[in-house]
Design a protein around this motif. Sequence first.
Motif, PDB file in Angstrom:
ATOM      1  N   LEU A   1       0.782  -1.148   0.064  1.00 11.03           N
ATOM      2  CA  LEU A   1       0.111   0.143   0.031  1.00 11.03           C
ATOM      3  C   LEU A   1       0.932   1.358  -0.021  1.00 11.03           C
ATOM      4  O   LEU A   1       0.333   2.189  -0.555  1.00 11.03           O
ATOM      5  N   GLU A   2       1.945   1.254   0.738  1.00 10.00           N
ATOM      6  CA  GLU A   2       2.941   2.245   0.728  1.00 10.00           C
ATOM      7  C   GLU A   2       3.326   2.480  -0.734  1.00 10.00           C
ATOM      8  O   GLU A   2       3.861   4.008  -0.967  1.00 10.00           O
ATOM      9  N   GLN A   3       3.244   1.891  -1.705  1.00 12.69           N
ATOM     10  CA  GLN A   3       3.728   2.185  -3.119  1.00 12.69           C
ATOM     11  C   GLN A   3       2.696   3.139  -3.634  1.00 12.69           C
ATOM     12  O   GLN A   3       3.069   3.881  -4.402  1.00 12.69           O
ATOM     13  N   LEU A   4       1.639   3.088  -3.086  1.00 14.86           N
ATOM     14  CA  LEU A   4       0.605   4.411  -3.611  1.00 14.86           C
ATOM     15  C   LEU A   4       1.047   5.798  -3.315  1.00 14.86           C
ATOM     16  O   LEU A   4       0.589   6.827  -3.783  1.00 14.86           O
ATOM     17  N   ALA A   5       1.768   5.886  -1.978  1.00 14.08           N
ATOM     18  CA  ALA A   5       2.221   7.151  -1.641  1.00 14.08           C
ATOM     19  C   ALA A   5       3.187   7.924  -2.899  1.00 14.08           C
ATOM     20  O   ALA A   5       3.794   7.398  -3.394  1.00 14.08           O
ATOM     21  N   GLY A   6       2.906   9.212  -3.144  1.00 12.10           N
ATOM     22  CA  GLY A   6       3.222  10.037  -4.019  1.00 12.10           C
ATOM     23  C   GLY A   6       2.621   9.914  -5.563  1.00 12.10           C
ATOM     24  O   GLY A   6       2.789  10.578  -6.413  1.00 12.10           O
ATOM     25  N   GLU A   7       1.642   8.784  -5.700  1.00 13.43           N
ATOM     26  CA  GLU A   7       0.819   8.751  -7.002  1.00 13.43           C
ATOM     27  C   GLU A   7      -0.014   9.670  -6.730  1.00 13.43           C
ATOM     28  O   GLU A   7      -0.198  10.365  -5.728  1.00 13.43           O
ATOM     29  N   GLN A   8      -0.881   9.840  -7.800  1.00 12.61           N
ATOM     30  CA  GLN A   8      -2.162  10.795  -7.915  1.00 12.61           C
ATOM     31  C   GLN A   8      -3.339  10.074  -8.153  1.00 12.61           C
ATOM     32  O   GLN A   8      -3.409   9.201  -8.895  1.00 12.61           O
ATOM     33  N   LEU A   9      -4.332  10.291  -7.261  1.00 13.86           N
ATOM     34  CA  LEU A   9      -5.806   9.830  -7.589  1.00 13.86           C
ATOM     35  C   LEU A   9      -6.129  10.788  -8.707  1.00 13.86           C
ATOM     36  O   LEU A   9      -6.390  11.925  -8.607  1.00 13.86           O
ATOM     37  N   THR A  10      -6.594   9.746  -9.838  1.00 12.93           N
ATOM     38  CA  THR A  10      -6.711  10.786 -11.103  1.00 12.93           C
ATOM     39  C   THR A  10      -8.434  10.570 -11.294  1.00 12.93           C
ATOM     40  O   THR A  10      -8.914  11.467 -11.934  1.00 12.93           O
ATOM     41  N   ALA A  11      -9.047   9.575 -10.749  1.00 15.24           N
ATOM     42  CA  ALA A  11     -10.477   9.421 -11.188  1.00 15.24           C
ATOM     43  C   ALA A  11     -10.995   8.217 -10.446  1.00 15.24           C
ATOM     44  O   ALA A  11     -10.544   7.389  -9.548  1.00 15.24           O
ATOM     45  N   ILE A  12     -12.387   8.642 -10.054  1.00 14.51           N
ATOM     46  CA  ILE A  12     -13.581   7.468  -9.549  1.00 14.51           C
ATOM     47  C   ILE A  12     -14.547   7.070 -10.281  1.00 14.51           C
ATOM     48  O   ILE A  12     -15.322   8.273 -10.652  1.00 14.51           O
ATOM     49  N   ASP A  13     -14.565   5.879 -10.470  1.00 17.01           N
ATOM     50  CA  ASP A  13     -15.694   5.222 -11.358  1.00 17.01           C
ATOM     51  C   ASP A  13     -16.656   4.756 -10.377  1.00 17.01           C
ATOM     52  O   ASP A  13     -16.449   4.109  -9.617  1.00 17.01           O
ATOM     53  N   MET A  14     -18.084   4.883 -10.643  1.00 17.11           N
ATOM     54  CA  MET A  14     -19.070   4.345  -9.922  1.00 17.11           C
ATOM     55  C   MET A  14     -19.962   3.649 -10.746  1.00 17.11           C
ATOM     56  O   MET A  14     -20.513   4.400 -11.612  1.00 17.11           O
ATOM     57  N   ASP A  15     -20.283   2.633 -10.292  1.00 16.36           N
ATOM     58  CA  ASP A  15     -21.252   2.073 -10.919  1.00 16.36           C
ATOM     59  C   ASP A  15     -22.581   1.719 -10.244  1.00 16.36           C
ATOM     60  O   ASP A  15     -22.688   0.907  -9.021  1.00 16.36           O
ATOM     61  N   SER A  16     -23.602   2.569 -10.151  1.00 20.24           N
ATOM     62  CA  SER A  16     -24.726   2.461  -9.204  1.00 20.24           C
ATOM     63  C   SER A  16     -25.569   1.060  -9.508  1.00 20.24           C
ATOM     64  O   SER A  16     -26.537   0.862  -8.505  1.00 20.24           O
ATOM     65  N   ARG A  17     -25.393   0.357 -10.514  1.00 19.29           N
ATOM     66  CA  ARG A  17     -26.485  -0.877 -10.513  1.00 19.29           C
ATOM     67  C   ARG A  17     -25.669  -1.686  -9.506  1.00 19.29           C
ATOM     68  O   ARG A  17     -26.585  -2.610  -9.030  1.00 19.29           O
ATOM     69  N   ASP A  18     -24.582  -2.006  -9.074  1.00 15.84           N
ATOM     70  CA  ASP A  18     -24.047  -2.718  -8.322  1.00 15.84           C
ATOM     71  C   ASP A  18     -23.211  -2.307  -7.175  1.00 15.84           C
ATOM     72  O   ASP A  18     -22.493  -2.999  -6.234  1.00 15.84           O
ATOM     73  N   ASP A  19     -23.180  -0.947  -6.946  1.00 24.04           N
ATOM     74  CA  ASP A  19     -22.526  -0.241  -6.110  1.00 24.04           C
ATOM     75  C   ASP A  19     -21.157  -0.399  -5.908  1.00 24.04           C
ATOM     76  O   ASP A  19     -20.311  -0.429  -4.911  1.00 24.04           O
ATOM     77  N   CYS A  20     -20.382  -0.650  -7.144  1.00 26.37           N
ATOM     78  CA  CYS A  20     -18.940  -0.868  -7.013  1.00 26.37           C
ATOM     79  C   CYS A  20     -18.188   0.434  -7.291  1.00 26.37           C
ATOM     80  O   CYS A  20     -18.839   1.361  -8.292  1.00 26.37           O
ATOM     81  N   PHE A  21     -17.096   0.577  -7.042  1.00 28.61           N
ATOM     82  CA  PHE A  21     -16.327   1.944  -7.221  1.00 28.61           C
ATOM     83  C   PHE A  21     -14.957   1.438  -7.626  1.00 28.61           C
ATOM     84  O   PHE A  21     -14.514   0.322  -7.148  1.00 28.61           O
ATOM     85  N   VAL A  22     -14.278   2.237  -8.475  1.00 31.74           N
ATOM     86  CA  VAL A  22     -12.894   2.010  -8.899  1.00 31.74           C
ATOM     87  C   VAL A  22     -12.170   3.368  -8.805  1.00 31.74           C
ATOM     88  O   VAL A  22     -12.665   4.359  -9.537  1.00 31.74           O
ATOM     89  N   LEU A  23     -11.142   3.505  -7.948  1.00 33.74           N
ATOM     90  CA  LEU A  23     -10.256   4.525  -7.593  1.00 33.74           C
ATOM     91  C   LEU A  23      -9.118   4.482  -8.529  1.00 33.74           C
ATOM     92  O   LEU A  23      -8.413   3.369  -8.565  1.00 33.74           O
ATOM     93  N   ARG A  24      -8.805   5.227  -9.292  1.00 31.36           N
ATOM     94  CA  ARG A  24      -7.550   5.107 -10.447  1.00 31.36           C
ATOM     95  C   ARG A  24      -6.697   5.975 -10.122  1.00 31.36           C
ATOM     96  O   ARG A  24      -6.874   7.173  -9.922  1.00 31.36           O
ATOM     97  N   PHE A  25      -5.310   5.386 -10.139  1.00 29.35           N
ATOM     98  CA  PHE A  25      -4.103   6.136  -9.633  1.00 29.35           C
ATOM     99  C   PHE A  25      -3.133   6.139 -10.987  1.00 29.35           C
ATOM    100  O   PHE A  25      -3.170   5.329 -11.799  1.00 29.35           O
ATOM    101  N   THR A  26      -2.208   7.236 -10.798  1.00 36.04           N
ATOM    102  CA  THR A  26      -1.303   7.089 -11.821  1.00 36.04           C
ATOM    103  C   THR A  26      -0.410   5.661 -11.269  1.00 36.04           C
ATOM    104  O   THR A  26      -0.335   5.262 -10.452  1.00 36.04           O
TER     105      THR A  26
END
Length: 162
Positions: free
Chosen positions: A93-118
């Motif tokens: 998880l520490e590998q994410l430090a310094g990356e950028q959160l660039t997008a959050i996708d949400m599918d309201s049909r199944d309540d799933c989220f995808v957080l996209r990082f560099t």
Amino acid sequence: MSAILKMPTPASARAQFEAFRAELPLPVAKARQGVGGYVTLDFGNKRGKDTITGDVQYDWHLWVYMCDWDLYEDNTRLLWRRESNHSLAGSILEQLAGEQLTAIDMDSRDDCFVLRFTGGYSLNIDPDFYDFDASDDMFMLFRYGERHCLSFSPGRRFYPAA
């Protein structure tokens, strides 16, 4: 068998989620595993220290819990809440430090989220179907300086929590 009742999202709660998305991209300041299979991520700039713990606080704090999550790098799953080597989870998880959160996708049909990082990373968040209650929150999103946080559960949708 139980039914999931989906309540409408209060406008203010949805607006808080959209305000968070509007600030993207945001740098990941910290990413770590909490108790059990929980994950916490801090985004943005340093804002001060917690008066009790002394931990540095940032613009945004996301606490992912009571759900399943998977961390991918490109198409390779690095961590999975249910089967991950918890002794390695912190360093991965520490590998994410310094990356950028660039997008959050949400599918309201199944309540799933995808957080996209560099760096090719993505964090998939979905309801915990094995030990699931529709009222369980999947995450809480805290903004520095605000009294209430934003929570999401499949049954309640986005809602402000104290």
